[in-house]
Write an enzyme that holds these catalytic residues in place. Sequence first.
Site, PDB file in Angstrom:
ATOM      1  N   LYS A 125       0.794  -1.226   0.101  1.00 25.48           N
ATOM      2  CA  LYS A 125      -0.038  -0.036   0.135  1.00 25.48           C
ATOM      3  C   LYS A 125       0.935   1.300  -0.077  1.00 25.48           C
ATOM      4  O   LYS A 125       0.541   2.229  -0.359  1.00 25.48           O
ATOM      5  CB  LYS A 125      -0.907   0.165   1.300  1.00 25.48           C
ATOM      6  CG  LYS A 125      -1.852  -1.276   1.471  1.00 25.48           C
ATOM      7  CD  LYS A 125      -2.835  -1.323   0.288  1.00 25.48           C
ATOM      8  CE  LYS A 125      -4.112  -2.283   0.541  1.00 25.48           C
ATOM      9  NZ  LYS A 125      -3.412  -3.880   0.589  1.00 25.48           N
TER      10      LYS A 125
HETATM   11  C1  LIG Z   1      -4.168  -4.726   0.245  1.00 28.41           C
HETATM   12  C2  LIG Z   1      -3.448  -6.139   0.328  1.00 28.41           C
HETATM   13  C3  LIG Z   1      -3.657  -7.060  -0.687  1.00 28.41           C
HETATM   14  C4  LIG Z   1      -4.929  -6.989  -1.672  1.00 28.41           C
HETATM   15  O1  LIG Z   1      -4.652  -6.166  -2.579  1.00 28.41           O
HETATM   16  P1  LIG Z   1      -6.066  -5.517  -3.564  1.00 28.41           P
HETATM   17  O2  LIG Z   1      -5.321  -4.202  -4.161  1.00 28.41           O
HETATM   18  O3  LIG Z   1      -6.929  -4.992  -2.578  1.00 28.41           O
HETATM   19  O4  LIG Z   1      -6.452  -6.661  -4.328  1.00 28.41           O
HETATM   20  C5  LIG Z   1      -2.905  -8.059  -0.654  1.00 28.41           C
HETATM   21  N1  LIG Z   1      -1.947  -8.319   0.079  1.00 28.41           N
HETATM   22  C6  LIG Z   1      -1.549  -7.543   1.060  1.00 28.41           C
HETATM   23  C7  LIG Z   1      -0.483  -7.567   1.807  1.00 28.41           C
HETATM   24  C8  LIG Z   1      -2.486  -6.072   1.041  1.00 28.41           C
HETATM   25  O5  LIG Z   1      -2.094  -5.205   2.011  1.00 28.41           O
END
Ligand SMILES: *Cc1c(COP(=O)(O)O)cnc(C)c1O
Length: 481
Positions: free
Chosen positions: A109
């Site tokens: 993120k």
């Molecule tokens: C947010 C997240 C995901 C999923 O990603 P999306 O963009 O919501 O599909 C997968 N793994 C981790 C560790 C995340 O923080």
Amino acid sequence: MRYVSTRGIGGSISGAEAILRGLADDGGLYVPEKMPILPLTYFEDMKAMDYPARAAYILKLFLPEFSDLDHICKAAYERFDGHPAPLVDYGEDLPLVLELWHGPTCAFKDMALQMLPLLMNKAREIAGEEREMCILTATSGDTGKAALEGFRDRQGTRVLVFYPQDGVSEIQKLQMITQEGSNVGVCGIRGNFDDAQTGVKQVFSDENFAKKLQGGFLSSANSINLGRLLPQIVYYVSAYIDFISENPGKTLNICVPTGNFGNILAALYAKEMGLPIGRLLCASNINCVLTELITFGHYNRNVSLHTTISPSMDILVSSNWERALHLLSGGNSEYVKECMLQLASSGRYELNSDCFNAMKLHFDARYCDDDYTKSCIAQVYERTQKIIDPHTAVAVSVLLEEEGFSQKDTPYMVVSTAHPGKFPEAVLSALSIEYNGNPIEALQGYTAIPAPLLGLEEKEKRFLSSVSPDAIFDVVEQFAN
Ligand SMILES: *Cc1c(COP(=O)(O)O)cnc(C)c1O
């Protein structure tokens, strides 16, 4: 470049406006009216660039009116430890791994949320927006911390995060409730991520509520925001360039551990821009709504949500799928609206055959349960002495399950979305490591733990309240005013 809502109402707006608004008034998500195409010279142009310069190159295609993208992109990746998105060969017949967790909160993120506040500031300048901005975010664990860290102490901005009280890992929770900064708030929800996300969306779409905010306005740091999506396209282009430089003439398939569909959507966008990548494999845990969608062509959220060891993927309503639907249907906003109405009223809808076929051109999908996830973590550790986090392991696991995987001509790249130190209990259990006391300390004996994940217990716990989902409105009003 102009942007339109997936549901077709409101005409087209600028990128700056789209980033400030977050969600469109009709409940849709902003998408490019016309997808920009990579210049023919992109490979030669970008080959020798560092990551921030590559980011600026891509973002300029989407946000031409943003004057100082070079500075913005440089500043966005300053807090990363080394290369923000290294493509790593783990060897041992494993897929290539795109590590996206070298940012300040150790989850992918950060790739977008370290940049979003800078894009928003610029967007406010362009739009002449002087009101205070209140960022609302629902999180399944990692977005919350990354948003708090991205927006903390930024002038003219407050940030409020809602997380499912029992749906995140202990470390994720500690990361959030110990957040520092004078403009931040964190609140637990007695419910799951979908409850939190639905609650926040309701606040956004309530016109009367907006009037209650004294001189401020709401926006979102969730992956519904265009400013989250765009920086994520960059690492696919960057990884492809790094890959092709080493393997001329080959193609690359991509496997993404998926929750809200934002990460894998960015790969689809990169492909639509002309990046010659192959299959996109959507990996899920047992909350396998997307596996069903991609395999059979129907979306069905009328199933119960399970908590798993990959909590950031414990999601039934994947918001960003709506953007994919818009693209795959050839920009048919009437059709998207109809599907979303059906989803809201009956919890399901069927893809029409054109859309289904368009989807099959790009996507495959598989899922695996916690046991497979754990045995994958153990297997990778045995082979390489490297520890992967449970989300990454879901993706690696669905690949290793595929027959003849390692003999394939076209290699797969797995997107690694978090550092294992965010999920120490699950990882220790997968590796059958006994420990007493602090799991992070126990894991430290096996892998280096990044500084931001250490010493969280000793920090002041600033945010301990939790509410039921229907109290979200009140919490937002209090916080914003
Ligand atoms: C947010 C997240 C995901 C999923 O990603 P999306 O963009 O919501 O599909 C997968 N793994 C981790 C560790 C995340 O923080």
